[in-house]
Design an enzyme around this catalytic site. Structure first.
Site, PDB file in Angstrom:
ATOM      1  N   THR A  33      38.590  67.751  92.331  1.00 36.58           N
ATOM      2  CA  THR A  33      38.645  68.641  91.174  1.00 36.58           C
ATOM      3  C   THR A  33      37.621  68.227  90.125  1.00 36.58           C
ATOM      4  O   THR A  33      36.980  69.083  89.506  1.00 36.58           O
ATOM      5  CB  THR A  33      40.063  68.672  90.584  1.00 36.58           C
ATOM      6  OG1 THR A  33      40.966  69.150  91.582  1.00 36.58           O
ATOM      7  CG2 THR A  33      40.143  69.598  89.379  1.00 36.58           C
ATOM      8  N   GLU A  99      42.301  73.747  94.690  1.00 39.78           N
ATOM      9  CA  GLU A  99      43.464  73.630  95.606  1.00 39.78           C
ATOM     10  C   GLU A  99      43.410  74.720  96.671  1.00 39.78           C
ATOM     11  O   GLU A  99      44.414  75.370  96.991  1.00 39.78           O
ATOM     12  CB  GLU A  99      44.784  73.710  94.815  1.00 39.78           C
ATOM     13  CG  GLU A  99      44.930  72.643  93.734  1.00 39.78           C
ATOM     14  CD  GLU A  99      45.236  71.250  94.282  1.00 39.78           C
ATOM     15  OE1 GLU A  99      45.394  71.094  95.519  1.00 39.78           O
ATOM     16  OE2 GLU A  99      45.306  70.313  93.476  1.00 39.78           O
ATOM     17  N   CYS A 158      44.146  48.560 101.214  1.00 39.45           N
ATOM     18  CA  CYS A 158      43.174  47.499 101.547  1.00 39.45           C
ATOM     19  C   CYS A 158      41.856  47.617 100.801  1.00 39.45           C
ATOM     20  O   CYS A 158      41.020  46.721 100.892  1.00 39.45           O
ATOM     21  CB  CYS A 158      42.922  47.479 103.057  1.00 39.45           C
ATOM     22  SG  CYS A 158      41.830  48.797 103.624  1.00 39.45           S
ATOM     23  N   CYS A 190      45.101  51.929 107.751  1.00 43.10           N
ATOM     24  CA  CYS A 190      46.320  51.746 106.944  1.00 43.10           C
ATOM     25  C   CYS A 190      47.201  52.996 107.010  1.00 43.10           C
ATOM     26  O   CYS A 190      48.426  52.904 106.974  1.00 43.10           O
ATOM     27  CB  CYS A 190      45.961  51.421 105.502  1.00 43.10           C
ATOM     28  SG  CYS A 190      45.121  49.833 105.311  1.00 43.10           S
TER      29      CYS A 190
HETATM   30 ZN    ZN Z   1      43.128  50.604 104.262  1.00 42.96          ZN
END
Ligand code: ZN
Length: 203
Positions: A33, A99, A158, A190
């Site tokens: 945005t 959006e 991370c 992750c």
């Molecule tokens: Zn990560």
């Protein structure tokens, strides 16, 4: 990263010969945005007629504004259907759509029609949902747009470059609006780890 110089002479060419479509996509918290607002603001400074639309479903912050997470905002009009944009965008040269992933499946045809009328159309939206699947009308518009800018967040686990939106509360509904306590931007690894943990917990 998209800059004005990417468009450069191309933009001048487009301006003479017709409209075009730019799409800004990425995960939650990637600054989509903000990038939309940056481009819209420059069009406003250049004295162009600008209209911004967003789906009426997105009522997170304020009814008549596109508001990004850092609170720099530009006024916008909430609409119920993609076709409403055709009716409302008649007088403008630049059309912003925020959006975009929440719009109905008429949006790609609407965007094409606006560009064919000679307008510059700039969209921002999530490319993937929290399950990593293409989101709503986004893939079709990404395939047909002249310019695709994919931007990234930072993985909140991370610190790597993040491309995925991870939902911390495992509900199935695709349309759950972004809140900081519900979602995290995550890198692929992750995001996968988190999804596997949630699957384990469901068993
Ligand atoms: Zn990560």
């Amino acid at each position: 990263m998209f800059t004005e110089s990417n468009l450069g002479n191309d933009a001048a060419g487009h301006q003479r010969h017709g409209g075009w479509v730019e799409i800004i996509c990425g995960s939650m918290f990637s600054g989509k945005t903000e990038e939309l607002i940056r481009r819209i603001n420059r069009a406003i400074i250049a004295g162009q007629q600008v209209e911004i639309f967003k789906p009426a479903v997105d009522t997170r912050y304020h009814d008549s504004e596109v508001v990004s997470h850092n609170s720099r905002s530009v006024r916008s009009t909430p609409v119920d259907f993609a076709d409403d944009i055709l009716l409302l965008a008649g007088g403008c040269t630049v059309v912003g759509i925020d959006e975009a992933q929440f719009f109905d499946d008429r949006l790609p045809a609407v965007v094409t029609q606006l560009a064919n009328q000679g307008k510059r159309v700039i969209l921002a939206g999530l490319d993937m949902d929290f399950e990593g699947k293409p989101f709503g009308p986004m893939p079709e518009i990404m395939a047909t747009a002249e310019y695709v800018t994919k931007i990234h967040a930072i993985c909140m686990s991370c610190g790597a470059i993040a491309s995925h939106s991870f939902r911390k509360t495992p509900t199935k509904d695709q349309v759950q609006l972004g809140e900081k306590d519900t979602y995290e931007a995550r890198c692929r690894r992750c995001w996968l780890e988190g999804r596997r943990e949630q699957e384990e917990n469901e068993k």
